[in-house]
Design a protein around this motif. Structure first.
Motif, PDB file in Angstrom:
ATOM      1  N   UNK A 291       0.893  -1.270  -0.156  1.00 34.26           N
ATOM      2  CA  UNK A 291       0.004   0.118   0.167  1.00 34.26           C
ATOM      3  C   UNK A 291       1.023   1.218   0.058  1.00 34.26           C
ATOM      4  N   UNK A 292       0.424   2.357  -0.746  1.00 30.53           N
ATOM      5  CA  UNK A 292       1.256   3.451  -0.924  1.00 30.53           C
ATOM      6  C   UNK A 292       1.028   4.112   0.353  1.00 30.53           C
ATOM      7  N   UNK A 293       2.261   4.925   0.731  1.00 31.95           N
ATOM      8  CA  UNK A 293       1.764   5.748   1.776  1.00 31.95           C
ATOM      9  C   UNK A 293       1.337   7.072   1.757  1.00 31.95           C
ATOM     10  N   UNK A 294       0.152   7.154   0.996  1.00 29.08           N
ATOM     11  CA  UNK A 294      -0.253   8.196   0.847  1.00 29.08           C
ATOM     12  C   UNK A 294      -1.246   8.772   1.817  1.00 29.08           C
ATOM     13  N   UNK A 296      -0.220   8.681   4.893  1.00 29.70           N
ATOM     14  CA  UNK A 296       0.827   9.391   5.694  1.00 29.70           C
ATOM     15  C   UNK A 296       1.365  10.847   5.003  1.00 29.70           C
ATOM     16  N   UNK A 297       1.416  10.868   3.909  1.00 26.00           N
ATOM     17  CA  UNK A 297       1.680  11.961   3.050  1.00 26.00           C
ATOM     18  C   UNK A 297       0.557  13.127   3.583  1.00 26.00           C
ATOM     19  N   UNK A 298      -0.488  12.787   3.416  1.00 24.46           N
ATOM     20  CA  UNK A 298      -1.721  13.617   3.389  1.00 24.46           C
ATOM     21  C   UNK A 298      -1.520  14.121   4.939  1.00 24.46           C
ATOM     22  N   UNK A 331     -10.138   3.362   1.797  1.00 26.69           N
ATOM     23  CA  UNK A 331     -11.090   4.016   2.612  1.00 26.69           C
ATOM     24  C   UNK A 331     -10.652   4.843   3.591  1.00 26.69           C
ATOM     25  N   UNK A 332      -9.235   4.948   3.919  1.00 22.48           N
ATOM     26  CA  UNK A 332      -8.727   5.567   4.628  1.00 22.48           C
ATOM     27  C   UNK A 332      -8.351   7.326   4.196  1.00 22.48           C
ATOM     28  N   UNK A 333      -8.660   7.346   2.882  1.00 18.52           N
ATOM     29  CA  UNK A 333      -8.541   8.660   2.362  1.00 18.52           C
ATOM     30  C   UNK A 333      -9.808   9.452   2.386  1.00 18.52           C
ATOM     31  N   UNK A 334      -9.761  10.782   2.788  1.00 22.63           N
ATOM     32  CA  UNK A 334     -11.186  11.640   2.799  1.00 22.63           C
ATOM     33  C   UNK A 334     -11.330  11.698   1.217  1.00 22.63           C
ATOM     34  N   UNK A 335     -12.744  11.684   0.676  1.00 25.86           N
ATOM     35  CA  UNK A 335     -13.100  11.530  -0.643  1.00 25.86           C
ATOM     36  C   UNK A 335     -12.965  13.070  -1.175  1.00 25.86           C
TER      37      UNK A 335
END
Length: 392
Positions: A291-294, A296-298, A331-335
């Motif tokens: 899984x990409x650390x996107x 954590x970046x956000x 689903x961990x990313x806000x739409x």
């Protein structure tokens, strides 16, 4: 025709830079947005009904020269060094005319699927065909080579390309294919000319192994194709920190992929507001990476944009499918943040702030999705399942 005014309303309007508007309206004059309002629409507004109006999409990273491919190169989960070898073989069989046709096909596909602005990696000399309704382009001229002669030749071609195409930037290809001196040279040109710069960074653990130990499959691949140069590797301690700090000296920097970024490197990246990470979700999945650390970046405040990479690693160039991939798999990313990645953040990274948002003074490239949502949550669910199309 350029002065014709249009007033549009719909069930939802998504300005992107602010929250979704229920039943607002947009006034356009020619190709420019002149007003966006959350108030009840005037009686003369054209009502598009059960749709959400969005800005045109921004593809911050692609390689249009591979747009003639029917399928990605190699099998899923192929290693990056093996894939690069296949890509080199593929590129060796092309000529400028074939490349130009591939670019034309890619532009048509991007426009048909809702993209209005593209950051394309280009290998000059190459011609970009004029097309009606084609997306606007920012062309990142690829500079690479582990020998001085190869680096100088690519740099000279890039300078000539910039004379032909005003909307151009720099692209020192990757730390495994470009010397430190050439990277600094491109960074300096970016800063002096106020042009953006894009570079593949932390693409694979094999890249890190090369930079830290001068070993591993990437090192063996460079030796196999005859471009290995003694003394080029390793880079020393914390090579990705060093690279981030170098790229931060550019006018505006796009770090492509970042699949292997570590927590300390993400925090380093977050210290430089002129740097944007570009994530290509379906290409990431094609290579079978963890899984990409996107997320954590956000959390660290790193701006993130989306790209499709190319048909060499992706089944198509439909940026909305990248959006839907994240909405359905992360689903961990806000739409709302995912939509920003496909619009505002890419436009800002490409130094085109009049794209990617519904605001006064921005270009009136408008798209829509079908929705009967009564809540923002339901609206985002419809984004994850319904097709994007141009607002006609």
């Amino acid at each position: 025709m350029a002065d014709i005014s249009r007033l549009l309303t719909a069930r939802w309007i998504l300005p992107i830079t602010s929250g979704p508007i229920r039943g607002g309206w947009i006034r356009c004059c020619g190709d420019e947005i002149v007003e966006v309002s959350a108030s009840p629409p005037p009686p003369d507004a054209i009502d598009y009904g059960n749709v959400a109006i969005l800005p045109g999409l921004v593809n911050a990273h692609t390689h249009l020269e591979f747009s003639d491919l029917a399928a990605p190169i190699g099998a899923p989960s192929i290693s990056l060094p093996d894939w690069i070898s296949l890509v080199i073989d593929e590129r060796s069989q092309t000529d400028p005319e074939t490349t130009s046709r591939s670019i034309a096909a890619g532009l048509r596909e991007c426009h048909a699927t809702g993209t209005c602005l593209i950051g394309d990696i280009t290998t000059p000399p190459v011609d970009y065909p004029l097309q009606e309704d084609a997306p606007e382009l920012v062309l990142f001229t690829e500079v690479l080579g582990l020998s001085e002669a190869r680096s100088d030749e690519r740099f000279a071609q890039a300078l000539l390309h910039h004379q032909r195409y005003e909307n151009s930037g720099w692209s020192p290809h990757a730390p495994y294919s470009t010397t430190v001196a050439t990277i600094n040279r491109c960074v300096g040109e970016s800063a002096n000319s106020h042009r953006p710069l894009a570079m593949h960074v932390a693409e694979s653990p094999f890249e890190r192994e090369l930079l830290t130990d001068a070993s591993g499959p990437m090192a063996e691949a460079l030796k196999a194709i005859g471009v290995w140069r003694k003394g080029m590797f390793p880079w020393g301690a914390d090579p990705v920190h060093r690279l981030i700090d170098m790229l931060a000296q550019s006018s505006r920097g796009l770090l492509i992929h970042g699949n292997d970024l570590q927590p300390d490197e993400i925090m380093r990246l977050a210290k430089h507001p002129n740097l944007t990470l570009v994530h290509c979700p379906r290409t990431h999945a094609f290579f079978g990476y963890p899984p990409h650390p996107i997320n954590q970046c956000l959390s660290a405040g790193v701006p993130i944009a989306l790209g499709t990479d190319s048909r060499a690693s992706n089944p198509d160039l439909n940026l909305w499918r990248e959006v839907q991939y994240l909405l359905n798999h992360r689903p961990d990313l806000p739409p709302a943040e995912v939509l920003r990645m496909a619009t505002v953040n890419g436009a800002d990274a490409l130094m085109k702030r009049n794209f990617g948002r519904l605001e006064r003074g921005c270009v009136a490239h408008l798209g829509m999705i079908q929705t009967e949502a009564d809540s923002v949550e339901r609206l985002y669910e419809d984004c994850a399942s319904n097709a994007y199309q141009w607002l006609r």
